[in-house]
Design an enzyme around this catalytic site. Structure first.
Site, PDB file in Angstrom:
ATOM      1  N   ASP A   1       9.135  90.728 104.011  1.00  0.00           N
ATOM      2  CA  ASP A   1       8.687  91.006 102.859  1.00  0.00           C
ATOM      3  C   ASP A   1       9.141  89.348 101.389  1.00  0.00           C
ATOM      4  O   ASP A   1       9.509  88.683 102.905  1.00  0.00           O
ATOM      5  CB  ASP A   1       9.626  91.802 101.516  1.00  0.00           C
ATOM      6  CG  ASP A   1       8.426  92.086 100.260  1.00  0.00           C
ATOM      7  OD1 ASP A   1       8.018  91.538  99.216  1.00  0.00           O
ATOM      8  OD2 ASP A   1       8.156  93.709 100.064  1.00  0.00           O
TER       9      ASP A   1
ATOM     10  N   SER B   1      -8.240  75.621 107.355  1.00  0.00           N
ATOM     11  CA  SER B   1      -7.558  75.154 109.173  1.00  0.00           C
ATOM     12  C   SER B   1      -7.242  76.741 109.709  1.00  0.00           C
ATOM     13  O   SER B   1      -6.793  76.765 110.869  1.00  0.00           O
ATOM     14  CB  SER B   1      -6.413  74.602 109.135  1.00  0.00           C
ATOM     15  OG  SER B   1      -6.458  73.467 107.976  1.00  0.00           O
TER      16      SER B   1
ATOM     17  N   TRP C   1      -8.177  70.150  78.185  1.00  0.00           N
ATOM     18  CA  TRP C   1      -6.906  70.681  78.807  1.00  0.00           C
ATOM     19  C   TRP C   1      -6.273  69.627  79.243  1.00  0.00           C
ATOM     20  O   TRP C   1      -4.997  70.205  79.758  1.00  0.00           O
ATOM     21  CB  TRP C   1      -7.728  71.608  80.703  1.00  0.00           C
ATOM     22  CG  TRP C   1      -7.594  70.373  81.990  1.00  0.00           C
ATOM     23  CD1 TRP C   1      -8.651  69.870  81.670  1.00  0.00           C
ATOM     24  CD2 TRP C   1      -6.800  70.566  82.355  1.00  0.00           C
ATOM     25  NE1 TRP C   1      -8.860  69.010  83.505  1.00  0.00           N
ATOM     26  CE2 TRP C   1      -7.459  69.310  83.195  1.00  0.00           C
ATOM     27  CE3 TRP C   1      -5.384  70.675  82.914  1.00  0.00           C
ATOM     28  CZ2 TRP C   1      -6.521  69.308  84.245  1.00  0.00           C
ATOM     29  CZ3 TRP C   1      -4.951  69.935  83.494  1.00  0.00           C
ATOM     30  CH2 TRP C   1      -5.179  69.252  84.418  1.00  0.00           C
TER      31      TRP C   1
ATOM     32  N   SER D   1       6.896  80.975  85.253  1.00  0.00           N
ATOM     33  CA  SER D   1       5.999  82.231  86.076  1.00  0.00           C
ATOM     34  C   SER D   1       5.910  80.962  87.244  1.00  0.00           C
ATOM     35  O   SER D   1       6.569  81.490  88.880  1.00  0.00           O
ATOM     36  CB  SER D   1       4.995  82.413  85.894  1.00  0.00           C
ATOM     37  OG  SER D   1       4.301  83.491  86.973  1.00  0.00           O
ATOM     38  N   SER D   2       4.973  79.740  87.713  1.00  0.00           N
ATOM     39  CA  SER D   2       5.008  79.434  88.872  1.00  0.00           C
ATOM     40  C   SER D   2       6.336  78.871  89.956  1.00  0.00           C
ATOM     41  O   SER D   2       6.167  78.680  90.848  1.00  0.00           O
ATOM     42  CB  SER D   2       4.267  77.799  88.222  1.00  0.00           C
ATOM     43  OG  SER D   2       2.873  78.221  88.148  1.00  0.00           O
TER      44      SER D   2
ATOM     45  N   TYR E   1      -3.476  68.760  93.841  1.00  0.00           N
ATOM     46  CA  TYR E   1      -2.927  69.132  94.893  1.00  0.00           C
ATOM     47  C   TYR E   1      -2.960  70.289  94.918  1.00  0.00           C
ATOM     48  O   TYR E   1      -2.646  71.033  96.476  1.00  0.00           O
ATOM     49  CB  TYR E   1      -1.759  67.738  96.075  1.00  0.00           C
ATOM     50  CG  TYR E   1      -2.408  67.093  95.532  1.00  0.00           C
ATOM     51  CD1 TYR E   1      -4.110  66.495  95.456  1.00  0.00           C
ATOM     52  CD2 TYR E   1      -1.922  65.279  95.596  1.00  0.00           C
ATOM     53  CE1 TYR E   1      -5.305  65.463  96.105  1.00  0.00           C
ATOM     54  CE2 TYR E   1      -3.460  64.319  95.804  1.00  0.00           C
ATOM     55  CZ  TYR E   1      -4.691  64.470  95.735  1.00  0.00           C
ATOM     56  OH  TYR E   1      -5.210  62.767  96.134  1.00  0.00           O
TER      57      TYR E   1
ATOM     58  N   ARG F   1     -17.853  63.153  78.987  1.00  0.00           N
ATOM     59  CA  ARG F   1     -17.654  64.347  79.072  1.00  0.00           C
ATOM     60  C   ARG F   1     -17.162  64.885  77.262  1.00  0.00           C
ATOM     61  O   ARG F   1     -17.263  63.991  76.606  1.00  0.00           O
ATOM     62  CB  ARG F   1     -16.518  64.351  79.886  1.00  0.00           C
ATOM     63  CG  ARG F   1     -14.945  63.288  79.485  1.00  0.00           C
ATOM     64  CD  ARG F   1     -14.723  63.524  81.268  1.00  0.00           C
ATOM     65  NE  ARG F   1     -13.352  65.341  81.131  1.00  0.00           N
ATOM     66  CZ  ARG F   1     -12.452  65.720  81.601  1.00  0.00           C
ATOM     67  NH1 ARG F   1     -11.984  64.291  81.975  1.00  0.00           N
ATOM     68  NH2 ARG F   1     -12.148  67.285  81.916  1.00  0.00           N
TER      69      ARG F   1
ATOM     70  N   GLU G   1      -0.069  68.686  90.659  1.00  0.00           N
ATOM     71  CA  GLU G   1      -1.041  70.280  90.063  1.00  0.00           C
ATOM     72  C   GLU G   1      -2.180  69.707  90.733  1.00  0.00           C
ATOM     73  O   GLU G   1      -2.760  70.950  91.573  1.00  0.00           O
ATOM     74  CB  GLU G   1      -1.232  69.773  88.684  1.00  0.00           C
ATOM     75  CG  GLU G   1      -2.513  71.699  88.580  1.00  0.00           C
ATOM     76  CD  GLU G   1      -1.748  71.811  88.721  1.00  0.00           C
ATOM     77  OE1 GLU G   1      -0.571  72.391  88.356  1.00  0.00           O
ATOM     78  OE2 GLU G   1      -1.694  73.332  88.524  1.00  0.00           O
TER      79      GLU G   1
ATOM     80  N   LYS H   1      -7.595  65.310 107.931  1.00  0.00           N
ATOM     81  CA  LYS H   1      -8.010  66.028 108.142  1.00  0.00           C
ATOM     82  C   LYS H   1      -9.457  67.092 108.098  1.00  0.00           C
ATOM     83  O   LYS H   1      -9.884  67.792 109.038  1.00  0.00           O
ATOM     84  CB  LYS H   1      -7.477  66.528 106.162  1.00  0.00           C
ATOM     85  CG  LYS H   1      -6.326  66.756 106.224  1.00  0.00           C
ATOM     86  CD  LYS H   1      -6.328  67.663 104.839  1.00  0.00           C
ATOM     87  CE  LYS H   1      -4.543  68.272 104.600  1.00  0.00           C
ATOM     88  NZ  LYS H   1      -4.307  69.278 106.103  1.00  0.00           N
TER      89      LYS H   1
ATOM     90  N   THR I   1      -6.776  62.601 104.213  1.00  0.00           N
ATOM     91  CA  THR I   1      -7.224  63.223 103.319  1.00  0.00           C
ATOM     92  C   THR I   1      -9.187  63.547 104.806  1.00  0.00           C
ATOM     93  O   THR I   1      -8.991  64.478 105.208  1.00  0.00           O
ATOM     94  CB  THR I   1      -8.611  63.354 101.999  1.00  0.00           C
ATOM     95  OG1 THR I   1      -7.339  63.163 100.878  1.00  0.00           O
ATOM     96  CG2 THR I   1      -9.277  64.335 101.878  1.00  0.00           C
TER      97      THR I   1
ATOM     98  N   HIS J   1     -11.269  76.938  78.821  1.00  0.00           N
ATOM     99  CA  HIS J   1     -12.429  77.326  80.329  1.00  0.00           C
ATOM    100  C   HIS J   1     -11.410  76.235  81.592  1.00  0.00           C
ATOM    101  O   HIS J   1     -11.450  76.368  82.336  1.00  0.00           O
ATOM    102  CB  HIS J   1     -13.594  76.308  80.474  1.00  0.00           C
ATOM    103  CG  HIS J   1     -13.886  76.195  81.344  1.00  0.00           C
ATOM    104  ND1 HIS J   1     -14.318  77.267  82.467  1.00  0.00           N
ATOM    105  CD2 HIS J   1     -14.490  74.648  82.533  1.00  0.00           C
ATOM    106  CE1 HIS J   1     -14.709  76.185  83.616  1.00  0.00           C
ATOM    107  NE2 HIS J   1     -14.450  75.278  83.690  1.00  0.00           N
TER     108      HIS J   1
ATOM    109  N   HIS K   1      -1.448  65.026  88.120  1.00  0.00           N
ATOM    110  CA  HIS K   1      -2.091  64.892  89.645  1.00  0.00           C
ATOM    111  C   HIS K   1      -1.429  65.598  91.229  1.00  0.00           C
ATOM    112  O   HIS K   1      -2.335  65.735  92.241  1.00  0.00           O
ATOM    113  CB  HIS K   1      -1.875  63.137  89.992  1.00  0.00           C
ATOM    114  CG  HIS K   1      -2.786  62.916  91.296  1.00  0.00           C
ATOM    115  ND1 HIS K   1      -4.295  62.729  90.730  1.00  0.00           N
ATOM    116  CD2 HIS K   1      -2.994  63.015  92.173  1.00  0.00           C
ATOM    117  CE1 HIS K   1      -5.353  62.537  91.947  1.00  0.00           C
ATOM    118  NE2 HIS K   1      -3.862  62.815  92.754  1.00  0.00           N
TER     119      HIS K   1
ATOM    120  N   HIS L   1      -4.144  56.954  87.665  1.00  0.00           N
ATOM    121  CA  HIS L   1      -5.570  56.585  87.993  1.00  0.00           C
ATOM    122  C   HIS L   1      -6.090  57.224  87.505  1.00  0.00           C
ATOM    123  O   HIS L   1      -7.335  56.821  86.942  1.00  0.00           O
ATOM    124  CB  HIS L   1      -5.934  57.021  89.514  1.00  0.00           C
ATOM    125  CG  HIS L   1      -5.281  57.505  90.073  1.00  0.00           C
ATOM    126  ND1 HIS L   1      -5.463  57.866  91.653  1.00  0.00           N
ATOM    127  CD2 HIS L   1      -5.935  59.660  89.807  1.00  0.00           C
ATOM    128  CE1 HIS L   1      -5.596  59.567  91.533  1.00  0.00           C
ATOM    129  NE2 HIS L   1      -5.516  59.811  90.627  1.00  0.00           N
ATOM    130  N   HIS L   2      -5.807  58.061  86.136  1.00  0.00           N
ATOM    131  CA  HIS L   2      -6.601  58.861  85.880  1.00  0.00           C
ATOM    132  C   HIS L   2      -6.117  58.297  84.443  1.00  0.00           C
ATOM    133  O   HIS L   2      -6.446  58.489  83.338  1.00  0.00           O
ATOM    134  CB  HIS L   2      -5.982  60.285  85.642  1.00  0.00           C
ATOM    135  CG  HIS L   2      -5.614  60.898  86.533  1.00  0.00           C
ATOM    136  ND1 HIS L   2      -6.427  61.754  86.685  1.00  0.00           N
ATOM    137  CD2 HIS L   2      -4.799  61.434  87.544  1.00  0.00           C
ATOM    138  CE1 HIS L   2      -6.486  62.617  87.788  1.00  0.00           C
ATOM    139  NE2 HIS L   2      -5.100  61.926  88.733  1.00  0.00           N
TER     140      HIS L   2
END
Lengths: 57, 371, 547, 286
Positions: free
Chosen positions: C121, C284, C157, C185-186, C273, C466, C271, C347, C344, C92, C269, C318-319
């Site tokens: 293009d 926006s 994951w 790809s990315s 964002y 979790r 990622e 924003k 943040t 998932h 991290h 922080h993870h």
């Protein structure tokens, strides 16, 4: 030079006067800004490390 | 409708926070000074967030209501206001500094493991906890004691479903206890909410933590880091007792350990070993190899009617003593004592129709472990 | 301050330019039927491919989530074994992150960036198609691991070593290789986007004239190029540990399992964002359109995005607050993480101030954008709580974290994608989406999302870890509500598909400028946008952001 | 910005065939690693990838020679190549990061130093020392000895630095339209690249047969091979690229002011060179 640093610092906290920004973007050379930004970032990180180390005692 | 929702949400939150302790909706206050500090930090930052949220969402929903296009609102023409922008950058910074100061103090306190009265080694294993009282010669495994019939829904679930163990960690109150945490296989995380201790156990490394419990009681927790199939089934139970009660308990455990150690040298009967082996098998082996030794291939081979196991005693013992690298089968060399290993080997060779009649002696296992 | 300007298109001749373009290309005799989609180099077709792919993957990932929620409906093991449960949670997460959210944003980028900057293009059209077709290959391989002996990935994951190396099923090698393809790809997609933005802008369009969606994507693409290779590096180390006996993540040989986490989160991290910055860009664009008012602080939005991107490289641990970091490291990462609240906040304040004294209407894109602001902010608040390291010792790896990142990613990233789809559907199809159905989709989604994820805060605070397949009895009520909400949310997404299908087939005709307050360049080309636009570069006359 | 001459190719088979080829290679590699069969499948994938790349580049070269590319297209290629090299840099950064982390934190901790030095309780006989000859667990055999940086590695450093210079000379020659000079110096660069690869091969042979440096030899072997190995792969790729450019020079491609294919391969080669210098310092010397 000081003007560049001022702009970078303003960008860091997301605040910049309109006129100043027009001025900055009028100059065609971004290299100065990039170098200044990298330096300011490094200093920022170093300050943060320093603060953490002082706080950790 | 939106504004109704908007008011409902914080109302629910506040109600939830107030009712927290009664209903188990909020973080427990806990029974250590640090857990109280953390609870305080948690509630402070929570209310700060609620205040900011009310302000921001208040302005937002006021605008949505007041300046509707359908009511003929005309858009104003304004944008960019340096002093406003400086303000809404500076004020959050100040709030954050205000939060960082107490958080730093609490964190430093949590990291100060010096001058502990007692050292306890906590070892995570798939899927149980092992506790060793350093310098006291007391060590034991702590397995979940909730029967699988309850998990499968074949029996009524008890009050402490999934949060009960065969042997709890017993600790004295009012004493600083240092935890040394490590793992024998993958990363686990030892967590008891009431003690506000959550620390990963890293194989090959030791993490330190400490606790000083203020009130006697039974505190429950769980492994908090995904550690494989039975991650959900390795609970923690801490039994915090008065100091003198702890001393008595410790003395008893030492005595029992000495008895067990003496058992290594004597000759054991088959029946004795079988009786000793069954609970060991249930606690240690059954979660993978299943209750009747039928296994769960391909990950967990069957033990019942396993020809190789029955033919080759040495191979069988080696699997248990040294484990099988690259698989989920751990080495039980230091987790089980020779008596337990001998008993469980005997049990698996004679239960479920194996009937080899082998009575493996603890002394021979002790020799193999030394090798 | 800008002078008052009537809503007016920055360029007048674009329509004719586009029409000319169509005529020009008539002789190109492009392949018909399926071959057209397989071989295309057109940014609009590739964008559609990305979007369709991500929608399919969104449903596959969603079904995995529903399997998880079904098992958690009540205490005990009813439907699936813990082994399969772990595979479902893992898949998932992987599918939603790498195959649903990221390709959806790339699809939007493909469609809209050339239109928004006036480019014919993407800069490198063939590479663009290559980037897309790697994805079906990668995720077919990834999904196939579920059918391999020993099962698919079952380690979450975040695949922490050594659970994902020494103790992993044999299919892990295929999982790694699939992730490598997705990573290629990315990276290639991001390089293409950077080259397009930096090199293909219409004459006269400066960087500070670009729409915010373009800006946020420029910064996102930079993050992708910087961190996807680190992911490639760390999974390569895993591959070596599994197959070649190295000991990167094994203390016995001098390595460290925590090294894996440092490298993973150095990727991971930024990622997260990557999955939210383009959402900021979409919101926006939408809020000023439907408030009929300029974005309050365009420049500060750009700076804030850059600041968030910068900070994202400094906060990874922080993870890892409970893995036993040294105290100074713990403090460093706590401080840097708290700082993220500042840009943040800028924003959110900007969006709210844009709404203030606007002239607001509530079309479907606006509904999703407004829900984004509120619910993403709630996710931001729980993020701020998680940043407080001592408190994180209680929150870490509980359902509180699950609630936090789902608030940021579902009503955050995914609502923004849906908002973007509703916003741009008229441009893509020439028809407005069915208003009533879209509203129905919105209200079902918002009820479903909150029903699913709000109780998770309580479950986490009350002590539910979790990634567990079964739980103690005191968590039963929270899980019951969450499961009901999840099924409600999942089923209501079928309305989304219905709206899209109906919109492609017909509906109220949309003019070039489909929304009254919309100002960016894409609204100057006809709806639906012809296959080829801006073959002759438009001259960008004025900025409505700057001067 | 250009005046509407930006070339947008119509349709192409190469992207989809390329992605399928990559998929075949990855499946083959996986089957080989997990089930120890499927080498042929992997080979098929590799050959297909090379084939597709060849055809794809043939198209690009034809379009370029056909004058379809304007200066804006040239800039697109420059941005593309530049950012690609940045991504490569970050790939190596992951491995260097692992090396630094292990040397600065993990090994001292395992040996009893620093904030997590208590971990040494688990490894009572372990002494922290780099290069790590005796890993914490005695069952993991460390290297017998490590390479002196001042022998083959130094030779390789000189070779790569020299090759960067010869390549620059070739580039200057191209700019002055001195085709023969350009060809000769480029050929020299390719030759130096080949020498590097051969010497690296010799070093690997020595590592396995006389030094006991293997992939299994603890973290030293792991970091040594992942860094030098991926660098070596990049040198091989770079040499092949330069060889292709050499062929194109011989065919008379490239003009004095329009030769980004040549420049891109130069950028790549210099990047590989810079990585080696970092490698030489941090893997061999320090």
């Amino acid at each position: 030079m000081w003007s560049i640093i001022q702009s970078v610092l303003a960008a860091l906290i997301g605040v910049q006067k309109d006129r100043k920004r027009q001025q900055d973007f009028a100059s065609e050379k971004p290299l100065g800004f990039i170098v200044a930004a990298i330096l300011v970032t490094l200093i920022f990180v170093l300050i943060l490390i320093l603060v953490a180390n002082i706080a950790a005692g | 409708m939106r504004s109704l929702w908007q008011w409902l949400l914080p109302t629910c939150v506040i109600a939830g926070a107030n009712q927290a302790q009664a209903n188990g909706w909020n973080m427990p206050v806990g029974v250590t000074d640090i857990s109280r500090d953390i609870y305080g930090l948690h509630m402070t930052i929570f209310w700060v967030c609620v205040a900011i949220g009310l302000l921001v969402f208040g302005v937002m929903f006021y605008s949505l209501f007041r300046y509707r296009h359908s009511k003929g609102a005309k858009a104003a023409e304004f944008h960019e206001h340096t002093s406003v922008e400086v303000l809404w950058t500076a004020i959050p910074v100040l709030i954050l500094v205000g939060m960082a100061v107490p958080a730093t103090a609490t964190l430093k306190n949590m990291y100060d493991t010096s001058e502990a009265d007692l050292d306890v080694m906590i070892i995570g294993q798939q899927w149980r906890w092992r506790y060793e009282y350093l310098g006291e010669d007391v060590a034991f495994n702590s397995n979940m004691s909730t029967p699988w019939e309850q998990i499968r829904g074949e029996a009524a679930r008890g009050e402490h479903y999934l949060l009960e163990v065969d042997e709890p960690l017993v600790l004295p109150i009012n004493r600083k206890i240092r935890f040394l945490m490590t793992s024998d296989d993958v990363i686990h995380s030892w967590w008891v909410p009431d003690l506000a201790v959550k620390q990963d156990t890293i194989p090959g490394f030791i993490n330190e933590n400490w606790v000083q419990i203020n009130e006697p009681g039974i505190y429950r927790g769980q492994c908090a880091e995904l550690c494989g199939v039975n991650h959900g089934f390795m609970p923690i139970v801490v039994h915090a007792v008065e100091e003198d009660e702890f001393e008595i308990w410790l003395a008893e455990r030492k005595e029992a350990a000495e008895q067990e150690a003496m058992g290594v040298d004597r000759e054991w009967e088959l029946d004795e070993l079988m009786a000793r082996g069954e609970p060991v098998y249930r606690a240690i082996c059954a979660s993978c190899h299943q209750a009747e030794g039928q296994g769960a291939p391909p990950a967990f081979p069957a033990l019942a009617n396993n020809a190789q196991l029955i033919d080759d005693l040495d191979w069988h013992i080696d699997r248990i003593v040294n484990g099988v690298s690259g698989t989920a089968m751990p080495a039980f060399r230091s987790t089980l004592n020779p008596v337990e290993i001998a008993a469980v080997v005997t049990y698996t060779r004679n239960a479920w129709g194996g009937d080899t009649g082998d009575a493996v002696q603890p002394a021979s296992i002790a020799e193999k472990i030394v090798q | 301050m800008a002078p008052k300007l009537p809503p007016q298109h920055p360029l007048q001749h674009s329509t004719t330019a586009a029409a000319d373009g169509q005529a020009d290309h008539a002789h190109h005799a492009s392949p018909k039927g399926i071959m057209r989609w397989l071989l295309t180099t057109n940014h609009k077709e590739i964008g559609s491919l990305y979007l369709i792919f991500s929608l399919i993957m969104f449903f596959i990932g969603g079904i995995f989530a529903l399997v998880v929620r079904a098992e958690l409906f009540q205490p005990g093991l009813q439907l699936i074994e813990p082994e399969f449960f772990n595979q479902m949670t893992t898949m998932h997460g992987l599918i939603m992150v790498f195959a649903a959210v990221m390709p959806a944003f790339t699809g939007l980028a493909n469609w809209m960036i050339p239109l928004q900057i006036g480019a014919p293009d993407m800069a490198l059209p063939r590479l663009n198609n290559f980037s897309f077709w790697l994805l079906p290959v990668a995720f077919t391989l990834l999904l196939s691991t579920l059918f391999m002996p020993g099962g698919g990935p079952n380690f979450g994951w975040t695949f922490y070593a050594p659970l994902s190396t020494t103790y992993a099923p044999p299919s892990t090698t295929f999982f790694i290789l699939a992730l490598h393809i997705a990573g290629v790809s990315s990276i290639l997609g991001a390089i293409n986007i950077v080259a397009t933005i930096l090199n293909m802008r219409a004459p006269g369009m400066r960087m500070m004239d670009m729409p915010l969606f373009v800006w946020t994507w420029l910064i996102t693409a930079f993050l992708l190029i910087a961190v996807m290779p680190v992911l490639a590096g760390v999974i390569t180390m895993m591959l070596m540990d599994i197959n070649f006996g190295t000991s990167f993540f094994d203390a016995a040989g001098g390595g460290d399992p925590v090294l894996f986490q440092h490298l993973f989160w150095f990727f991971g991290h930024p990622e997260v964002y990557i999955m939210i910055l383009p959402a900021f860009g979409i919101v926006s664009a939408i809020i000023p359109t439907f408030a009929r008012k300029r974005l309050f602080g365009y420049a500060s939005m750009v700076y804030a995005t850059a600041a968030i991107a910068l900070l994202s490289f400094l906060v990874w641990a922080h993870h890892m607050f409970v893995v036993g970091l040294p105290l100074a490291a713990e403090l460093f990462f706590m401080y840097s993480t708290m700082l993220i609240a500042v840009p943040t906040g800028v924003k959110v304040f900007n969006w709210v101030t844009t709404l203030f004294r606007g002239s607001i209407s509530f079309e479907p894109p606006m509904l999703f954008a407004l829900a984004f602001v509120v619910l993403f902010t709630i996710g931001g608040f729980s993020g701020l709580m998680l940043a407080i390291a001592p408190a994180d010792f209680q929150y870490h790896d509980t359902y509180f974290v699950v609630a936090h990142f789902h608030y940021v990613l579902v009503p955050g990233a995914i609502f923004a994608i849906m908002a973007g789809v509703y916003y741009w559907l008229p441009k893509w199809t020439g028809h407005y989406p069915h208003e009533r159905l879209a509203q129905c989709h919105f209200w079902c989604s918002i009820v479903g999302v909150n029903l699913t994820f709000f109780p998770m805060h309580f479950a986490g605070l009350a002590g539910m870890p979790r990634r567990i397949p079964d739980y103690a009895l005191q968590f039963a009520d929270f899980n019951l509500v969450s499961s009901i909400g999840a099924f409600f949310f999942g089923i209501s997404q079928l309305i989304f598909v219905l709206v899209i299908v109906l919109c492609v087939r017909g509906g109220r005709k949309a003019p070039a400028q489909a929304w009254e307050g919309a100002e960016d360049l894409e609204w100057s080309v006809p709806s639906p946008a012809p296959l080829h636009t801006f073959e002759t570069p438009p001259v960008f006359h004025r900025s409505h952001h700057g001067d | 910005m250009s005046g509407g001459s930006y070339y947008v190719p119509t349709t192409s088979w190469w992207p989809i065939l390329g992605s399928l080829a990559l998929g075949v290679m990855m499946v083959g590699a996986g089957v080989k690693l997990v089930y120890d069969t499927g080498a042929l499948l992997m080979l098929l994938g590799v050959v297909s990838i090379i084939g597709v790349m060849g055809l794809w580049f043939r198209d690009v070269v034809r379009e370029s020679m056909g004058g379809l590319y304007d200066s804006q297209m040239d800039r697109s290629f420059r941005w593309g190549m530049g950012w690609f090299i940045f991504s490569e840099l970050m790939f190596f950064a992951a491995f260097f990061g692992a090396l630094f982390y292990v040397r600065t934190f993990a090994i001292p901790w395992l040996g009893g130093e620093g904030e997590k030095g208590v971990s040494a309780l688990l490894w009572p006989d372990f002494v922290a020392h780099w290069p790590l000859l005796s890993p914490p667990d005695a069952s993991v055999l460390g290297p017998d000895q490590v390479f002196s940086p001042w022998q083959l590695p130094l030779v390789n450093t000189l070779i790569l630095v020299t090759s960067s210079i010869t390549l620059t000379v070739a580039h200057e020659a191209l700019k002055l339209d001195e085709r023969i000079t350009c060809r000769n110096w480029l050929a020299g660069t390719v030759l130096l690249g080949c020498c590097f690869i051969i010497i690296q091969g010799v070093e690997y042979y020595e590592a396995y047969n006389h030094y006991g440096i293997t992939l299994e030899a603890g973290i030293f072997g792991a970091t040594f091979f992942i860094l030098t190995g991926f660098h070596g792969v990049h040198v091989i790729i770079g040499t092949i690229i330069l060889a292709c450019i050499l062929v194109r020079i011989c065919k008379g491609h490239f003009s004095t002011d329009h030769h980004f294919g040549f420049e891109a391969s130069c950028w790549y080669w210099h990047f590989v060179d810079v990585v080696w210098v970092g490698l030489f310092i941090f893997v061999y010397v320090l």
